[in-house]
Design an enzyme around this catalytic site. Structure first.
Site, PDB file in Angstrom:
ATOM      1  N   GLU A  42       0.871  -1.174   0.000  1.00 54.96           N
ATOM      2  CA  GLU A  42       0.000   0.000   0.000  1.00 54.96           C
ATOM      3  C   GLU A  42       0.902   1.217   0.000  1.00 54.96           C
ATOM      4  O   GLU A  42       1.692   1.427   0.925  1.00 54.96           O
ATOM      5  CB  GLU A  42      -0.937   0.056   1.205  1.00 54.96           C
ATOM      6  CG  GLU A  42      -1.925   1.213   1.045  1.00 54.96           C
ATOM      7  CD  GLU A  42      -2.609   1.649   2.320  1.00 54.96           C
ATOM      8  OE1 GLU A  42      -3.391   2.610   2.242  1.00 54.96           O
ATOM      9  OE2 GLU A  42      -2.347   1.063   3.387  1.00 54.96           O
ATOM     10  N   ASP A  67       5.296   4.605   3.546  1.00 55.10           N
ATOM     11  CA  ASP A  67       5.083   6.051   3.680  1.00 55.10           C
ATOM     12  C   ASP A  67       6.373   6.638   4.239  1.00 55.10           C
ATOM     13  O   ASP A  67       7.167   5.923   4.851  1.00 55.10           O
ATOM     14  CB  ASP A  67       3.905   6.347   4.619  1.00 55.10           C
ATOM     15  CG  ASP A  67       3.234   7.679   4.296  1.00 55.10           C
ATOM     16  OD1 ASP A  67       3.948   8.703   4.259  1.00 55.10           O
ATOM     17  OD2 ASP A  67       2.008   7.707   4.088  1.00 55.10           O
ATOM     18  N   ASP A 116      -2.879  12.128  -3.091  1.00 53.79           N
ATOM     19  CA  ASP A 116      -3.002  13.468  -3.648  1.00 53.79           C
ATOM     20  C   ASP A 116      -3.102  13.326  -5.169  1.00 53.79           C
ATOM     21  O   ASP A 116      -2.247  12.698  -5.787  1.00 53.79           O
ATOM     22  CB  ASP A 116      -1.757  14.283  -3.271  1.00 53.79           C
ATOM     23  CG  ASP A 116      -1.844  15.738  -3.700  1.00 53.79           C
ATOM     24  OD1 ASP A 116      -2.506  16.042  -4.715  1.00 53.79           O
ATOM     25  OD2 ASP A 116      -1.226  16.573  -3.021  1.00 53.79           O
ATOM     26  N   LYS A 120      -1.519  19.277 -11.023  1.00 52.15           N
ATOM     27  CA  LYS A 120      -0.630  20.143 -11.792  1.00 52.15           C
ATOM     28  C   LYS A 120       0.616  19.439 -12.304  1.00 52.15           C
ATOM     29  O   LYS A 120       1.218  19.887 -13.284  1.00 52.15           O
ATOM     30  CB  LYS A 120      -0.213  21.337 -10.930  1.00 52.15           C
ATOM     31  CG  LYS A 120      -1.353  22.283 -10.578  1.00 52.15           C
ATOM     32  CD  LYS A 120      -0.852  23.469  -9.766  1.00 52.15           C
ATOM     33  CE  LYS A 120      -1.984  24.431  -9.426  1.00 52.15           C
ATOM     34  NZ  LYS A 120      -1.490  25.595  -8.627  1.00 52.15           N
ATOM     35  N   ASP A 150     -11.377   9.479  -4.008  1.00 53.60           N
ATOM     36  CA  ASP A 150     -12.555  10.341  -4.039  1.00 53.60           C
ATOM     37  C   ASP A 150     -12.461  11.327  -5.197  1.00 53.60           C
ATOM     38  O   ASP A 150     -13.441  11.979  -5.545  1.00 53.60           O
ATOM     39  CB  ASP A 150     -12.662  11.132  -2.734  1.00 53.60           C
ATOM     40  CG  ASP A 150     -11.406  11.958  -2.495  1.00 53.60           C
ATOM     41  OD1 ASP A 150     -11.372  13.132  -2.927  1.00 53.60           O
ATOM     42  OD2 ASP A 150     -10.458  11.441  -1.905  1.00 53.60           O
ATOM     43  N   THR A 190     -13.128   3.714   5.339  1.00 49.19           N
ATOM     44  CA  THR A 190     -12.393   4.635   6.200  1.00 49.19           C
ATOM     45  C   THR A 190     -13.277   5.789   6.650  1.00 49.19           C
ATOM     46  O   THR A 190     -14.279   6.113   6.030  1.00 49.19           O
ATOM     47  CB  THR A 190     -11.177   5.218   5.464  1.00 49.19           C
ATOM     48  OG1 THR A 190     -11.638   6.019   4.383  1.00 49.19           O
ATOM     49  CG2 THR A 190     -10.266   4.125   4.943  1.00 49.19           C
ATOM     50  N   TYR A 192     -12.384   8.707   6.403  1.00 53.62           N
ATOM     51  CA  TYR A 192     -12.196   9.634   5.292  1.00 53.62           C
ATOM     52  C   TYR A 192     -13.278   9.422   4.233  1.00 53.62           C
ATOM     53  O   TYR A 192     -13.915  10.370   3.771  1.00 53.62           O
ATOM     54  CB  TYR A 192     -10.808   9.383   4.720  1.00 53.62           C
ATOM     55  CG  TYR A 192     -10.380  10.244   3.562  1.00 53.62           C
ATOM     56  CD1 TYR A 192     -10.234  11.611   3.708  1.00 53.62           C
ATOM     57  CD2 TYR A 192     -10.072   9.664   2.341  1.00 53.62           C
ATOM     58  CE1 TYR A 192      -9.796  12.387   2.645  1.00 53.62           C
ATOM     59  CE2 TYR A 192      -9.636  10.434   1.279  1.00 53.62           C
ATOM     60  CZ  TYR A 192      -9.502  11.808   1.443  1.00 53.62           C
ATOM     61  OH  TYR A 192      -9.070  12.570   0.389  1.00 53.62           O
ATOM     62  N   GLU A 193     -13.518   8.171   3.873  1.00 51.85           N
ATOM     63  CA  GLU A 193     -14.566   7.868   2.901  1.00 51.85           C
ATOM     64  C   GLU A 193     -15.940   8.282   3.418  1.00 51.85           C
ATOM     65  O   GLU A 193     -16.761   8.817   2.672  1.00 51.85           O
ATOM     66  CB  GLU A 193     -14.579   6.367   2.599  1.00 51.85           C
ATOM     67  CG  GLU A 193     -13.378   5.865   1.844  1.00 51.85           C
ATOM     68  CD  GLU A 193     -13.407   4.358   1.706  1.00 51.85           C
ATOM     69  OE1 GLU A 193     -14.184   3.869   0.878  1.00 51.85           O
ATOM     70  OE2 GLU A 193     -12.670   3.683   2.434  1.00 51.85           O
TER      71      GLU A 193
END
Length: 244
Positions: A42, A67, A116, A120, A150, A190, A192-193
């Site tokens: 992950e 991470d 993220d 750009k 998302d 999550t 977050y979701e």
């Protein structure tokens, strides 16, 4: 973090000092896990709740969360340690350096969860062709890349990239929790979701096979940009999928 046996901390500075081929488990992760089960990464795992949640769902696979931010990772690492989980590890390093930690063909699957979208800069986009070629250096031929996001922008971009390069899609839905998909991942949602869903937004899920032969091309960057601000990642809830 240094006292948690399932955590390996090798940021750029350490690799540069010790050598980019110095990591002792490269090509030998089966020795750490004590089996030859498939290895799943992950990328950008944050606090590690998703890595731990997937490891609980799929004990027949080994999961490694990656991470660079150790303070976040500490939560999932301590949870996995305290639960006595043997199919979880965490690697604190930059994603760009994964070839220093895994041998060719050592990884069978990748999860990219709510990254993220980097609207750009395509070279920083974790589903861009630059990173896809990097993933190829450690994955089995035809290994599966799974994106959960998302972001409408990132979903549309990644879908276009996969279609342009004729990468075989396994799953493609722009509304995961209102699809007819039957998958154990529906048991993981999550915090977050949940925040996005409460705002009436949808979760996109895309999975495709990444072969080693295709000369990858970038799609034209003409996708609508996201018009909202992302939340931070949160904790995991293991839900009864009948209630979704």
């Amino acid at each position: 973090m240094n006292t948690i046996g399932l955590v390996f901390q090798y940021p750029y500075g350490r690799l540069k000092a010790e050598g980019f081929d110095s990591f002792p488990l490269k090509g030998k992760w089966h020795e750490f896990f004590g089996n030859h089960n498939p290895i799943v990464l992950e990328l950008g795992c944050g606090k590690g709740e998703y890595t731990v949640g997937l490891a609980r769902l799929f004990p027949e696979k080994n999961f490694i969360g990656i991470d660079i931010k150790g303070a976040r990772m500490h939560k999932g690492a301590t949870e996995a340690r305290d639960a006595g989980m043997t199919n979880v590890a965490f690697l604190r390093t930059q994603i760009e350096l994964i070839a220093s930690f895994f041998a060719p063909g050592e990884v069978s699957e990748l999860w990219i969860t709510f990254p993220d979208p980097q609207m750009k800069k395509v070279t920083k986009r974790l589903t861009g062709t630059r990173f896809m070629n990097l993933y190829r250096s450690v994955m089995t031929d035809g290994g599966v890349v799974r994106l959960k996001t998302d972001s409408p922008f990132l979903y549309q971009y990644t879908k276009a990239m996969a279609e342009l390069n004729r990468l075989s899609k396994e799953v493609d839905t722009d509304d995961l929790y209102h699809s007819d998909l039957v998958d154990p991942i529906l048991a993981i949602r999550t915090h977050y979701e949940s925040q996005w869903l409460a705002r009436g937004l949808t979760i996109k899920y895309l999975a495709f096979a990444l072969d080693h032969a295709t000369a990858l091309q970038e799609p034209e960057d003409d996708f609508d940009r996201d018009t909202y601000r992302s939340y931070s990642r949160g904790y995991i809830d293991n839900l009864n999928t009948n209630n979704i």
